[in-house]
Design a protein around this motif. Structure first.
Motif, mmCIF file in Angstrom:
data_model
loop_
_atom_site.group_PDB
_atom_site.id
_atom_site.type_symbol
_atom_site.label_atom_id
_atom_site.label_comp_id
_atom_site.label_asym_id
_atom_site.label_seq_id
_atom_site.Cartn_x
_atom_site.Cartn_y
_atom_site.Cartn_z
ATOM 1 N N ILE A 185 -16.372 -2.407 4.114
ATOM 2 C CA ILE A 185 -15.115 -2.003 3.490
ATOM 3 C C ILE A 185 -13.989 -2.524 4.379
ATOM 4 N N SER A 186 -13.469 -3.675 4.028
ATOM 5 C CA SER A 186 -12.597 -4.438 4.922
ATOM 6 C C SER A 186 -11.120 -4.332 4.579
ATOM 7 N N HIS A 187 -10.771 -4.069 3.326
ATOM 8 C CA HIS A 187 -9.360 -4.042 2.968
ATOM 9 C C HIS A 187 -8.691 -2.792 3.546
ATOM 10 N N PRO A 188 -7.515 -2.926 4.156
ATOM 11 C CA PRO A 188 -6.870 -1.755 4.801
ATOM 12 C C PRO A 188 -6.582 -0.605 3.834
ATOM 13 N N LEU A 189 -6.126 -0.937 2.618
ATOM 14 C CA LEU A 189 -5.814 0.124 1.664
ATOM 15 C C LEU A 189 -7.074 0.878 1.249
ATOM 16 N N ALA A 190 -8.149 0.146 0.967
ATOM 17 C CA ALA A 190 -9.412 0.794 0.591
ATOM 18 C C ALA A 190 -9.967 1.622 1.742
ATOM 19 N N SER A 191 -9.849 1.101 2.960
ATOM 20 C CA SER A 191 -10.352 1.826 4.126
ATOM 21 C C SER A 191 -9.588 3.129 4.339
ATOM 22 N N ALA A 192 -8.239 3.072 4.217
ATOM 23 C CA ALA A 192 -7.447 4.283 4.393
ATOM 24 C C ALA A 192 -7.722 5.292 3.282
ATOM 25 N N THR A 193 -7.893 4.807 2.044
ATOM 26 C CA THR A 193 -8.143 5.720 0.923
ATOM 27 C C THR A 193 -9.489 6.413 1.062
ATOM 28 N N VAL A 194 -10.527 5.663 1.435
ATOM 29 C CA VAL A 194 -11.846 6.287 1.562
ATOM 30 C C VAL A 194 -11.873 7.245 2.752
ATOM 31 N N THR A 195 -11.122 6.938 3.808
ATOM 32 C CA THR A 195 -11.061 7.856 4.950
ATOM 33 C C THR A 195 -10.390 9.168 4.558
ATOM 34 N N MET A 196 -9.305 9.092 3.789
ATOM 35 C CA MET A 196 -8.638 10.314 3.344
ATOM 36 C C MET A 196 -9.514 11.087 2.354
#
Length: 349
Positions: A89-100
Motif C-alpha cells: 500500500i504505497s500511495h500516501p492517501l490510501a496509507s493514511a486512510t487505512v491507518t485511520m
C-alpha cells in the motif's frame, strides 16, 4: 446462552482473526475483520437491556465505518498502483486512510469516542473480549502497513491516545470506563514504536492483554463495576484484592512489576532513535493513568464500606466460586514477569 451458539460464536471469532493473520490480500483481511465484528455482536446484545442494545449499535456503526474506510483505501490503492497486497500500500492517501480506519477499529484517539461507551454498556466478560481479542486482527494489519505510513501520523495518534487515555479516566467512577481509557493509553504506547520496533509493539500488546485480562477477571469475580463498591472487595476476598492492587500498579508501569518492562523498553528505544522529547511527553502522560490506578488501589485497600462491622452482614456476600486457572495464570504473569526482561531483550535483538 446455548452452548452450541457459544461454540459457533467462538469459532467465528477465531476464524476471523486467523483469516486476517494469514491473509496478504486486502479483501481477505477485510473479510476476517467483518467476521470478527459480526461474531461479537450477539455476545454484546444477549443481555436484552437498552444499554446493551445501545452499546451494540454504537459498536456496529463504528466498526462498519472503519471497515468502509479500509475497503475504500485498499480499492483506491489497487486503482492507483495495481496492487492488492497488504504490504504494497504505497500511495500516501490510501496509507493514511487505512491507518485511520484501523485506528477507528481499535479505538485510538482522536477516533476513540465509541470505546468507553461501548465497554460501559456490556458485561465484564464481553468487555474483556473487546479489549483483548478484538485488538489482535487490526494490530496485525497495522504492523504490516506501518512502514508505509507517515511517521508523524503514527506519532500524533500515539501521543493523542496516551494523553486522552490518561486525562479521560481521571474523573470516572465506572470501572469499565476506566479500563477503556486505560486501553486507549496503552494502545498509544504500542503504536508509537510500531514503525521503528514492531517486535516491541507485539511485546507490549501481549503484556497488555495479560494485565487487562487479569483485571477484568478479578472484577468479574468480586462482582464490582463501580469504584465505590470496591470497598467490599477486601471483605470478600482479601488475597484476590491484594493481587488486584498489584495488577493495577503493573498496568501503571511501576517497577518491580511486569508492566514496567514494555514502558521501559519503549522509552529506551525512543531515546536511542533520537526522539527524547516524544519519550518525555508519553512518560508524563503515563503519570495521568497512574493517578487513577492509584485511586482504585486506595479504595480497595484503605477504605471500608460505610457501617462496616466484623460480623457477616447481608450486604457482605461471601464468594462462592474460587478463582479460575485463567485468573490465577494471568494475575501471576501480570505481576511477576519483570525478571525475564534480559531474556526478552535478547529475543528482541
Amino acid at each position: 446462552m446455548s452452548p452450541y451458539v457459544f461454540i459457533i460464536i467462538a469459532f467465528s471469532l477465531g476464524l476471523g482473526t486467523t483469516l486476517t493473520f494469514a491473509s496478504s490480500h486486502w479483501l481477505l483481511a477485510w473479510m476476517g475483520l467483518e467476521i470478527n465484528t459480526l461474531a461479537v455482536i450477539p455476545l454484546m446484545a444477549r443481555q436484552h437491556h437498552p444499554r446493551a442494545i445501545e452499546a451494540t449499535t454504537k459498536y456496529f456503526l463504528a466498526q462498519a465505518t472503519a471497515a468502509a474506510m479500509i475497503l475504500f483505501a485498499s480499492m483506491s490503492n489497487a486503482w492507483m498502483s495495481g496492487q492488492w497486497e497488504i504490504s504494497h500500500i504505497s500511495h500516501p492517501l490510501a496509507s493514511a486512510t487505512v491507518t485511520m480506519g484501523l485506528a477507528l477499529k481499535i479505538g485510538l484517539a482522536p477516533v476513540h469516542f465509541w470505546l468507553p461507551e461501548v465497554i460501559q454498556g456490556v458485561t465484564l466478560n464481553t468487555g474483556l473480549v473487546l479489549s483483548t481479542w478484538q485488538k489482535l486482527a487490526p494490530f496485525a494489519l497495522i504492523l504490516q502497513v506501518a512502514h508505509n505510513t507517515h511517521p508523524y501520523l503514527l506519532t500524533t495518534l500515539a501521543l493523542f491516545s496516551a494523553l486522552i487515555g490518561g486525562w479521560g479516566g481521571l474523573n470516572q467512577t465506572q470501572l469499565r470506563k476506566i479500563l477503556a481509557y486505560s486501553s486507549i493509553a496503552h494502545l498509544g504506547w504500542m503504536i508509537l514504536v510500531a514503525q521503528m520496533a514492531p517486535q516491541m509493539t507485539l511485546l507490549a500488546l501481549m503484556l497488555y492483554i495479560t494485565m487487562t485480562s487479569a483485571m477484568f477477571l478479578t472484577l468479574n469475580k468480586v462482582g464490582s463495576t463501580k469504584i465505590a463498591t470496591l470497598a467490599l472487595a477486601w471483605s470478600k476476598a482479601p488475597a484476590l484484592s491484594t493481587l488486584a492492587c498489584l495488577t493495577l500498579l503493573s498496568l501503571g508501569g511501576l517497577p518491580p512489576l511486569t508492566g514496567f518492562m514494555p514502558k521501559w523498553l519503549i522509552l529506551q528505544e525512543l531515546v536511542s532513535q533520537g526522539f527524547p522529547t516524544t519519550a518525555v511527553i508519553i512518560a508524563l502522560a503515563a503519570l495521568l493513568s497512574l493517578f487513577y490506578y492509584l485511586r482504585i488501589t486506595y479504595v480497595m485497600t484503605m477504605t471500608l464500606f460505610p457501617q462496616a462491622s466484623h460480623i457477616l452482614a447481608s450486604w457482605r456476600t461471601p464468594m462462592t466460586k474460587r478463582p479460575t486457572l485463567l485468573l490465577c495464570t494471568t494475575t501471576m504473569a501480570a505481576i511477576c514477569l519483570l525478571p525475564l526482561t534480559p531474556s526478552v531483550i535478547a529475543l528482541l535483538n
